[in-house]
Design a protein around this motif. Structure first.
Motif, mmCIF file in Angstrom:
data_model
loop_
_atom_site.group_PDB
_atom_site.id
_atom_site.type_symbol
_atom_site.label_atom_id
_atom_site.label_comp_id
_atom_site.label_asym_id
_atom_site.label_seq_id
_atom_site.Cartn_x
_atom_site.Cartn_y
_atom_site.Cartn_z
ATOM 1 N N LEU A 58 34.787 41.867 43.214
ATOM 2 C CA LEU A 58 35.598 40.848 42.538
ATOM 3 C C LEU A 58 35.871 41.248 41.093
ATOM 4 N N ALA A 59 34.823 41.687 40.393
ATOM 5 C CA ALA A 59 34.993 42.103 39.000
ATOM 6 C C ALA A 59 35.904 43.321 38.901
ATOM 7 N N ARG A 60 35.762 44.248 39.857
ATOM 8 C CA ARG A 60 36.616 45.441 39.832
ATOM 9 C C ARG A 60 38.075 45.078 40.045
ATOM 10 N N HIS A 61 38.350 44.184 40.991
ATOM 11 C CA HIS A 61 39.729 43.772 41.241
ATOM 12 C C HIS A 61 40.330 43.083 40.013
ATOM 13 N N LEU A 62 39.536 42.230 39.371
ATOM 14 C CA LEU A 62 40.026 41.560 38.147
ATOM 15 C C LEU A 62 40.369 42.583 37.067
ATOM 16 N N ARG A 63 39.496 43.564 36.886
ATOM 17 C CA ARG A 63 39.755 44.595 35.876
ATOM 18 C C ARG A 63 40.989 45.414 36.251
ATOM 19 N N SER A 64 41.175 45.715 37.523
ATOM 20 C CA SER A 64 42.355 46.476 37.940
ATOM 21 C C SER A 64 43.635 45.716 37.614
ATOM 22 N N TYR A 65 43.592 44.391 37.800
ATOM 23 C CA TYR A 65 44.788 43.597 37.514
ATOM 24 C C TYR A 65 45.055 43.517 36.023
ATOM 25 N N THR A 66 44.018 43.283 35.216
ATOM 26 C CA THR A 66 44.246 43.208 33.766
ATOM 27 C C THR A 66 44.673 44.568 33.210
ATOM 28 N N ASP A 67 44.115 45.648 33.747
ATOM 29 C CA ASP A 67 44.566 46.984 33.330
ATOM 30 C C ASP A 67 46.032 47.188 33.681
ATOM 31 N N HIS A 68 46.435 46.708 34.841
ATOM 32 C CA HIS A 68 47.841 46.805 35.253
ATOM 33 C C HIS A 68 48.746 46.086 34.254
ATOM 34 N N LEU A 69 48.342 44.897 33.850
ATOM 35 C CA LEU A 69 49.163 44.133 32.906
ATOM 36 C C LEU A 69 49.219 44.820 31.543
ATOM 37 N N GLU A 70 48.077 45.345 31.091
ATOM 38 C CA GLU A 70 48.029 45.946 29.758
ATOM 39 C C GLU A 70 48.654 47.335 29.719
ATOM 40 N N GLN A 71 48.341 48.157 30.728
ATOM 41 C CA GLN A 71 48.743 49.556 30.677
ATOM 42 C C GLN A 71 50.105 49.813 31.319
ATOM 43 N N THR A 72 50.376 49.140 32.443
ATOM 44 C CA THR A 72 51.644 49.373 33.139
ATOM 45 C C THR A 72 52.761 48.499 32.584
ATOM 46 N N VAL A 307 43.074 33.006 38.689
ATOM 47 C CA VAL A 307 41.949 33.918 38.904
ATOM 48 C C VAL A 307 41.972 34.449 40.339
ATOM 49 N N GLY A 308 42.203 33.552 41.311
ATOM 50 C CA GLY A 308 42.310 34.003 42.693
ATOM 51 C C GLY A 308 43.456 34.989 42.869
ATOM 52 N N GLN A 309 44.595 34.686 42.251
ATOM 53 C CA GLN A 309 45.733 35.605 42.332
ATOM 54 C C GLN A 309 45.407 36.946 41.685
ATOM 55 N N ALA A 310 44.688 36.910 40.564
ATOM 56 C CA ALA A 310 44.361 38.153 39.858
ATOM 57 C C ALA A 310 43.462 39.050 40.696
ATOM 58 N N VAL A 311 42.517 38.442 41.427
ATOM 59 C CA VAL A 311 41.647 39.232 42.305
ATOM 60 C C VAL A 311 42.482 39.924 43.382
ATOM 61 N N GLY A 313 45.744 40.421 43.228
ATOM 62 C CA GLY A 313 46.654 41.338 42.535
ATOM 63 C C GLY A 313 45.989 42.664 42.222
ATOM 64 N N GLY A 314 44.730 42.625 41.766
ATOM 65 C CA GLY A 314 44.015 43.864 41.481
ATOM 66 C C GLY A 314 43.795 44.693 42.727
ATOM 67 N N LEU A 315 43.480 44.023 43.823
ATOM 68 C CA LEU A 315 43.315 44.743 45.093
ATOM 69 C C LEU A 315 44.621 45.431 45.497
ATOM 70 N N LEU A 316 45.748 44.737 45.309
ATOM 71 C CA LEU A 316 47.046 45.333 45.650
ATOM 72 C C LEU A 316 47.370 46.511 44.738
ATOM 73 N N VAL A 317 47.040 46.387 43.459
ATOM 74 C CA VAL A 317 47.260 47.503 42.533
ATOM 75 C C VAL A 317 46.440 48.713 42.968
ATOM 76 N N GLU A 318 45.176 48.471 43.335
ATOM 77 C CA GLU A 318 44.289 49.571 43.725
ATOM 78 C C GLU A 318 44.803 50.329 44.946
ATOM 79 N N CYS A 319 45.453 49.630 45.863
ATOM 80 C CA CYS A 319 45.948 50.307 47.077
ATOM 81 C C CYS A 319 47.430 50.659 46.956
ATOM 82 N N ASP A 320 47.967 50.594 45.746
ATOM 83 C CA ASP A 320 49.377 50.918 45.498
ATOM 84 C C ASP A 320 50.302 50.076 46.361
#
Length: 444
Positions: A58-72, A307-311, A313-320
């Motif tokens: 869960l924490a990893r997915h959240l971080r993946s989503y926030t990284d997507h927003l900040e970096q991408t 928060v649920g969407q971000a989790v 969203g991060g999973l979707l970012v991780e799997c492209d």
């Protein structure tokens, strides 16, 4: 003197009539029956396997989503914080990621603005039904048997449903056409039909590609919209995946209902509806149906948990945004589970034994469910006896028949059990069936 401290007792007859409808009890049953009999092996709920769930994800997915927003997307930390901590866009904040995933996985190409992110697929059903069914005679055509979530939602909204018997290969398009004509002849307006084309809950049936093409023709001929529910399409046991109705839709007849409960994690409670139909207002203004659904959503859940969407969203970012590929392990797991269930049924009930007992079952080509016909009434009393005396749970089929029926049928779900649990569960189930069959024969 009147006692002003006495608590009022509400008369059930003064509450909405749906509260006395057994269909509404059925959903609670599916959620609670496992807890009532924790020692029993359960073929009852269609919940996903938990073998790959880790709380650290869960924490990893959240971080993946926030990284997507900040970096991408170049967002500041302050903007990201507001995005996650505050009320957000009514129709969702991961609609663009969902649209990309649908394009990659299903060949569904729609503008992100046509995607409404909902609190589970159940809300997607409620929003869609509330928007589409405006007149007293508007009627929803459903398969029989049918998933209780849609018939229950229709009951809550006082929407008439018209059941259409399901065949061995799922919904029969021409049976839907005939049902639409009957509704019109009776003075109603057949507004839409609800289908689960792949590995339907509860029956496990699937529509052929030819039947899907014909259903789209029927929808155009009868002026129907199609509510396509697709929670299980990834989980193919044999053969190749079939195209969704929405990917085949050229006339915008299909509203595509989806969920991440089975393909990601149910605890996030994130679903969606693709509503790319055009709506024309009295002033000539045109909008997408998705925009109109947001008006209803704003008065129900306001918006889906950021928060649920971000989790998700991060999973979707991780799997492209290629969720089918990310589910390769679970697809293999469910394939093994269903094959094990079918094999164990065959082992415990070879052909001669099946004929003697009057037992048979279907063989779905994927998904979580199959249906077993038995020579006794498979009701809640039989289920309780099965759980207490034999340590095995299943689901009565009668609640899935809007027009009655299914009393001698039960549903088995193998999704949340390991193969060794399925082996032991079928052993217990076979003992129960043989005992119940002998008892029924003795009463005859």
């Amino acid at each position: 003197m009147t006692d002003t401290t006495a608590a009022p007792v509400l008369d059930l007859q003064d509450l909405h009539a749906s509260l006395t409808d057994p269909v509404l009890d059925a959903m609670n049953f599916l959620n609670e029956v496992v807890g009532r009999f924790p020692e029993a092996l359960s073929f009852a709920p269609g919940r996903p396997a938990e073998g790959t769930f880790e709380t650290e994800d869960l924490a990893r997915h959240l971080r993946s989503y926030t990284d997507h927003l900040e970096q991408t997307r170049g967002w500041s930390k302050e903007r990201v914080r507001t995005h996650l901590f505050q009320y957000g866009r009514t129709n969702g904040i991961i609609h663009e990621l969902i649209a990309r995933t649908l394009a990659n996985d299903e060949g569904i190409h729609v503008p992100p603005e046509s995607v409404v992110v909902t609190t589970g697929c159940q809300e997607a059903m409620l929003l869609t039904l509330r928007a589409l069914f405006a007149r007293p005679g508007d009627t929803l055509l459903v398969s029989s048997p049918c998933y209780v979530g849609i018939t229950g939602a229709a009951r809550l909204l006082d929407i008439a449903t018209h059941p259409v018997p399901e065949g061995a290969d799922g919904p029969d398009p021409d049976a839907f056409l005939a049902a639409a004509r009957r509704v019109r002849e009776a003075g109603g307006r057949p507004r839409a039909l609800y289908v689960v084309p792949d590995f339907a809950n509860p029956s496990g049936t699937s529509m052929t590609v030819a039947a899907r093409e014909r259903l789209l023709e029927v929808a155009a001929e009868a002026d129907l919209l199609i509510l396509e529910d697709d929670p299980y399409g990834f989980f193919v046991r044999t053969g190749a995946a079939r195209p969704t109705l929405k990917s085949m839709d050229r006339g915008r007849r299909v509203l595509h209902l989806g969920s991440f409960a089975k393909t990601a994690l149910p605890g996030a409670r994130v679903g969606y509806v693709v509503a790319d139909q055009e709506v024309a207002g009295p002033d000539g203004r045109r909008s997408l149906l998705a925009e109109e659904l947001s008006k209803i959503k704003s008065m129900t859940t306001v918006n889906t948990s950021a928060v649920g969407q971000a989790v998700i969203g991060g999973l979707l970012v991780e799997c492209d945004c290629r969720l089918r590929e990310a589910n390769a392990g679970m697809i293999a797991h469910y394939r093994t589970s269903l094959a094990t269930l079918l094999g164990e049924l065959e082992r415990h009930f070879p052909e001669e034994r099946r004929r003697a007992l009057g037992v048979r079952w279907n063989e779905p080509t994927g998904g979580f469910f199959l249906v077993l016909d038995v020579p006794f009434v498979a009701d809640s009393a039989a289920l309780e006896h099965s759980a207490r005396a034999f340590g095995v749970l299943w689901t009565p089929m009668s609640d899935f028949y809007p027009d009655g029926g299914g009393e001698h049928r039960l549903r088995l779900s193998c999704s949340s059990l390991a193969p060794e649990q399925i082996v032991e569960g079928v052993r217990r189930l076979a003992l129960f069936i043989e005992s119940a069959a002998r008892e029924a024969a003795g009463r005859a």
